[in-house]
Motif scaffolding. Structure first.
Motif, PDB file in Angstrom:
ATOM      1  N   MET A   1       0.853  -1.196   0.000  1.00  0.00           N
ATOM      2  CA  MET A   1       0.000   0.000   0.000  1.00  0.00           C
ATOM      3  C   MET A   1       0.889   1.247   0.000  1.00  0.00           C
ATOM      4  SD  MET A   1      -2.589  -0.949   3.103  1.00  0.00           S
ATOM      5  CE  MET A   1      -1.375  -1.278   4.338  1.00  0.00           C
ATOM      6  N   PRO A   2       0.471   2.394  -0.375  1.00  0.00           N
ATOM      7  CA  PRO A   2      -0.820   2.698  -1.021  1.00  0.00           C
ATOM      8  C   PRO A   2      -0.804   2.438  -2.531  1.00  0.00           C
ATOM      9  CG  PRO A   2       0.450   4.709  -0.731  1.00  0.00           C
ATOM     10  CD  PRO A   2       1.267   3.603  -0.122  1.00  0.00           C
ATOM     11  N   GLY A   3       0.396   2.122  -3.095  1.00  0.00           N
ATOM     12  CA  GLY A   3       0.462   1.745  -4.506  1.00  0.00           C
ATOM     13  C   GLY A   3       0.316   0.235  -4.661  1.00  0.00           C
ATOM     14  N   HIS A   4       0.477  -0.266  -5.865  1.00  0.00           N
ATOM     15  CA  HIS A   4       0.405  -1.712  -6.132  1.00  0.00           C
ATOM     16  C   HIS A   4      -0.943  -2.297  -5.703  1.00  0.00           C
ATOM     17  CE1 HIS A   4       4.633  -2.344  -7.344  1.00  0.00           C
ATOM     18  NE2 HIS A   4       4.911  -1.384  -6.488  1.00  0.00           N
ATOM     19  N   VAL A   5      -2.034  -1.551  -5.936  1.00  0.00           N
ATOM     20  CA  VAL A   5      -3.334  -1.960  -5.395  1.00  0.00           C
ATOM     21  C   VAL A   5      -4.421  -2.124  -6.455  1.00  0.00           C
ATOM     22  CG1 VAL A   5      -2.990  -1.045  -3.073  1.00  0.00           C
ATOM     23  CG2 VAL A   5      -3.823   0.478  -4.879  1.00  0.00           C
ATOM     24  N   ASN A   6      -4.034  -2.277  -7.722  1.00  0.00           N
ATOM     25  CA  ASN A   6      -5.086  -2.334  -8.735  1.00  0.00           C
ATOM     26  C   ASN A   6      -6.089  -3.463  -8.474  1.00  0.00           C
ATOM     27  OD1 ASN A   6      -5.981  -1.177 -11.463  1.00  0.00           O
ATOM     28  ND2 ASN A   6      -6.052  -3.391 -11.759  1.00  0.00           N
ATOM     29  N   ALA A   7      -5.611  -4.588  -7.974  1.00  0.00           N
ATOM     30  CA  ALA A   7      -6.539  -5.712  -7.739  1.00  0.00           C
ATOM     31  C   ALA A   7      -7.603  -5.320  -6.715  1.00  0.00           C
ATOM     32  CB  ALA A   7      -5.774  -6.954  -7.276  1.00  0.00           C
TER      33      ALA A   7
ATOM     34  N   ILE B   1       2.865  -5.926 -16.716  1.00  0.00           N
ATOM     35  CA  ILE B   1       3.936  -5.896 -15.703  1.00  0.00           C
ATOM     36  C   ILE B   1       4.447  -4.478 -15.410  1.00  0.00           C
ATOM     37  CG2 ILE B   1       4.662  -8.276 -16.195  1.00  0.00           C
ATOM     38  CD1 ILE B   1       7.204  -7.105 -17.501  1.00  0.00           C
ATOM     39  N   LYS B   2       3.638  -3.479 -15.718  1.00  0.00           N
ATOM     40  CA  LYS B   2       4.036  -2.120 -15.328  1.00  0.00           C
ATOM     41  C   LYS B   2       3.899  -1.978 -13.802  1.00  0.00           C
ATOM     42  CE  LYS B   2       1.556   0.645 -18.171  1.00  0.00           C
ATOM     43  NZ  LYS B   2       0.999   0.098 -19.404  1.00  0.00           N
ATOM     44  N   VAL B   3       4.663  -1.048 -13.229  1.00  0.00           N
ATOM     45  CA  VAL B   3       4.535  -0.782 -11.787  1.00  0.00           C
ATOM     46  C   VAL B   3       4.257   0.705 -11.581  1.00  0.00           C
ATOM     47  CG1 VAL B   3       6.072  -2.649 -11.062  1.00  0.00           C
ATOM     48  CG2 VAL B   3       7.020  -0.376 -11.509  1.00  0.00           C
ATOM     49  N   GLY B   4       3.721   1.041 -10.411  1.00  0.00           N
ATOM     50  CA  GLY B   4       3.661   2.440  -9.999  1.00  0.00           C
ATOM     51  C   GLY B   4       2.502   3.242 -10.564  1.00  0.00           C
ATOM     52  N   PHE B   5       1.417   2.597 -10.994  1.00  0.00           N
ATOM     53  CA  PHE B   5       0.317   3.368 -11.597  1.00  0.00           C
ATOM     54  C   PHE B   5      -0.934   3.446 -10.723  1.00  0.00           C
ATOM     55  CE2 PHE B   5      -0.038  -1.020 -13.027  1.00  0.00           C
ATOM     56  CZ  PHE B   5      -1.374  -1.307 -12.798  1.00  0.00           C
ATOM     57  N   SER B   6      -1.029   2.636  -9.672  1.00  0.00           N
ATOM     58  CA  SER B   6      -2.271   2.613  -8.893  1.00  0.00           C
ATOM     59  C   SER B   6      -2.042   3.209  -7.503  1.00  0.00           C
ATOM     60  CB  SER B   6      -2.757   1.165  -8.756  1.00  0.00           C
ATOM     61  OG  SER B   6      -1.767   0.379  -8.106  1.00  0.00           O
TER      62      SER B   6
END
Ligand code: TNX
Length: 529
Positions: free
Chosen positions: A270-276, A297-302
């Motif tokens: 948290m608070p990123g990596h939370v799209n699911a 496999i992108k990171v850092g967008f959610s």
């Protein structure tokens, strides 16, 4: 028998906290120093991780049909169970029954819990081998377990035969010796993770960090927010079906690891990596709209919606249920790569998330980005930088360490098991460069970050991120043999570290890994037989 003859009456000292000093007689008359094939290493010389001290000498112990494993009734049920596990591990293909019996008075393998035992610390042990038996002594059951793992390495791969005479005195350098598996990018089952626990525990790794949630999947059932697993668990990188663990499955893994003295550290990132999570509950999104599930496999967008009170109810519910399921002291709350969360929001969010962990009676671990916010008292930082990490970022971690925050070292260009070994490695990533086996091993955690003294280093951990790893075969190929280097960096005293000695001991583990059907990389530069 050859080994016994060779070690009889010889003295081998893996000098106490010093470099290996050995008399050549221990290696056989035919060996030239410096180029012995791995088979020439006598049992006391091939231990991995290297023990604090090992002396071979005197006649050894021969296992036979009558060999028993002894535990004192007064030591209680836990030690007895440990005896049963050791018996199971030692039996192997030998066919010996190795029953566990009460009383440490007679011949055989004796497990002695002695709270007064000196020089072994909380996890160390002494192992003494003589014709009437092998005595394992420790202050704690964990110490006895590690002693048992050392004993396994002293017996032939095919099962117990003869253990040469001698004494090992041993204790760990660092308290935290971890490996992480990411079951979010690709889903793996409890059975697959149990196998890793067995593989790790035999090398004295004592912590399993589970990366349970990420953009691509939510892998643990949460009663108060059921769609996290039911919807958020149903995806993974590449579009496969994903999956999740029920609470009972998680408990089963925790118990299995616990029997092997491995603590589980669960991570909810948290608070990123939370799209699911965002995809599972529209109300967690600032705009009230749930995004699609994500399989790239992108990171850092959610990001969680920092401004919404509902977000903190979610955090409290999830971490509360997780704390209840987790006997270990730590909860990992991620905190990395929150690139779409403004810095002030990030800090405000992490303040509240850390407080939630504290309220549920646990200690925070977070990725080192927390250093740029406000780490709570006692919070542990996990450093995943590398040689090219900007000095200012490192300085933040150093300052936090100086302010009393323990640091776990996971340098990406040393310990990231998802980095390719070299250009020919098929799975894996290379953003931190290639990490051959020698590079993974050849550094000193006690002197790695200038300004972070060894006393501030809680330990080391090797993460395995699974964006490119979908099968057990690839997982093992990337972890082995590098994770054995992690085990030695975590356990062995600084003076025992050295690539040239290590690579020969590593080679000597080859037959053991083969017998366990581990799909390991036969790295160049290691004299595999
Ligand atoms: C960085 S390490 C990440 C992960 C990726 C990994 C791939 C860290 C805290 N974040 O999200 O999976 O790189 O190597």
């Amino acid at each position: 028998m050859r080994v016994l003859r060779r070690t009889l009456g010889t003295l081998l000292v893996l000098g106490t906290f010093g470099a290996a000093v050995s008399c050549t007689a221990a290696r056989g008359d035919d060996a030239r120093p410096g180029d012995d094939p791995p088979a020439a290493l006598a049992p006391f010389e091939r231990l991995l991780p290297a023990p604090a001290s090992a002396r071979a000498g005197g006649p050894g112990y021969a296992f036979g049909a009558g060999t028993v494993i002894r535990t004192a009734t007064a030591s209680g049920e836990e030690v007895r169970q440990l005896g049963e596990l050791l018996a199971e591990q030692l039996r192997g293909p030998s066919g010996l029954p190795l029953p566990v019996v009460d009383g440490v008075g007679g011949d055989g393998i004796r497990l002695r819990l002695d709270e007064e035992a000196e020089g072994v610390g909380d996890e160390g042990y002494r192992l003494e081998s003589a014709p009437d038996g092998i005595t394992l002594t420790a202050r704690t059951p964990a110490g006895l377990f590690h002693a048992g793992q050392t004993l396994r390495q002293l017996v032939p791969v095919a099962g117990p035969g003869i253990v040469p005479g001698g004494t090992v005195e041993d204790r760990p350098r660092f308290a935290y010796r971890g490996a992480m598996i990411d079951i979010a990018r690709h889903f793996f089952t409890v059975e697959q993770v149990k196998r890793y626990v067995d593989q790790l525990a035999q090398y004295k790794v004592n912590t399993l960090h589970l990366h349970l949630t990420d953009d691509q999947g939510w892998r643990l059932a949460v009663d108060s927010w059921p769609r996290l697993a039911e919807h958020g668990g149903g995806s993974e990188v590449g579009g496969g079906p994903g999956g999740y663990w029920t609470k009972d499955e998680y408990r089963e893994l925790v118990a299995y690891a616990g029997e092997r003295y491995v603590d589980v550290v669960p991570e909810i990132d948290m608070p990123g990596h939370v799209n699911a999570a965002l995809s599972s509950y529209a109300e967690l999104n600032c705009d009230g709209k749930a995004p699609e599930r994500y399989t790239g496999i992108k990171v850092g967008f959610s990001s969680l919606c920092v401004a919404k009170e509902r977000t903190y109810e979610f955090v409290d519910d999830v971490l509360g249920e997780l704390a209840e399921l987790t006997p270990g002291r730590y909860l990992h709350i991620g905190g990395d790569e929150a690139h779409t969360t403004p810095a002030a929001d990030y800090a405000a969010f992490m303040d509240r998330a850390q407080a939630v962990v504290g309220r549920h009676g646990k200690t925070v671990i977070a990725w080192h980005q927390l250093a740029a916010a406000r780490p709570a008292g006692g919070a542990v930082l996990q450093y995943w930088g590398h040689d090219k990490t900007p000095a200012a970022e490192k300085a933040g971690v150093v300052a936090a360490a100086k302010a009393g925050h323990p640091v776990i070292l996971s340098p990406a260009d040393r310990l990231y098991l998802d980095m390719k070994y070299d250009a020919t490695t098929k799975p894996g990533l290379a953003w931190a460069g290639h990490v051959p086996v020698e590079r993974a091993y050849s550094w000193d955690p006690g002197a790695y970050l200038a300004g972070v003294p060894e006393s501030a280093v809680l330990g080391v951990e090797a993460p395995l991120w699974t964006e490119t790893i979908a099968t057990r075969a690839d997982w093992e190929y990337m972890a082995f043999p590098r994770v054995l280097g992690l085990a030695e960096l975590g356990w062995s005293q600084a003076g025992s570290l050295g690539w040239d000695d290590y690579r020969r001991r590593l080679a000597a583990q080859g037959p053991r890994l083969d017998a366990q059907e581990v799909n390991f990389h036969r790295a160049p530069g290691v004299p595999w037989s």
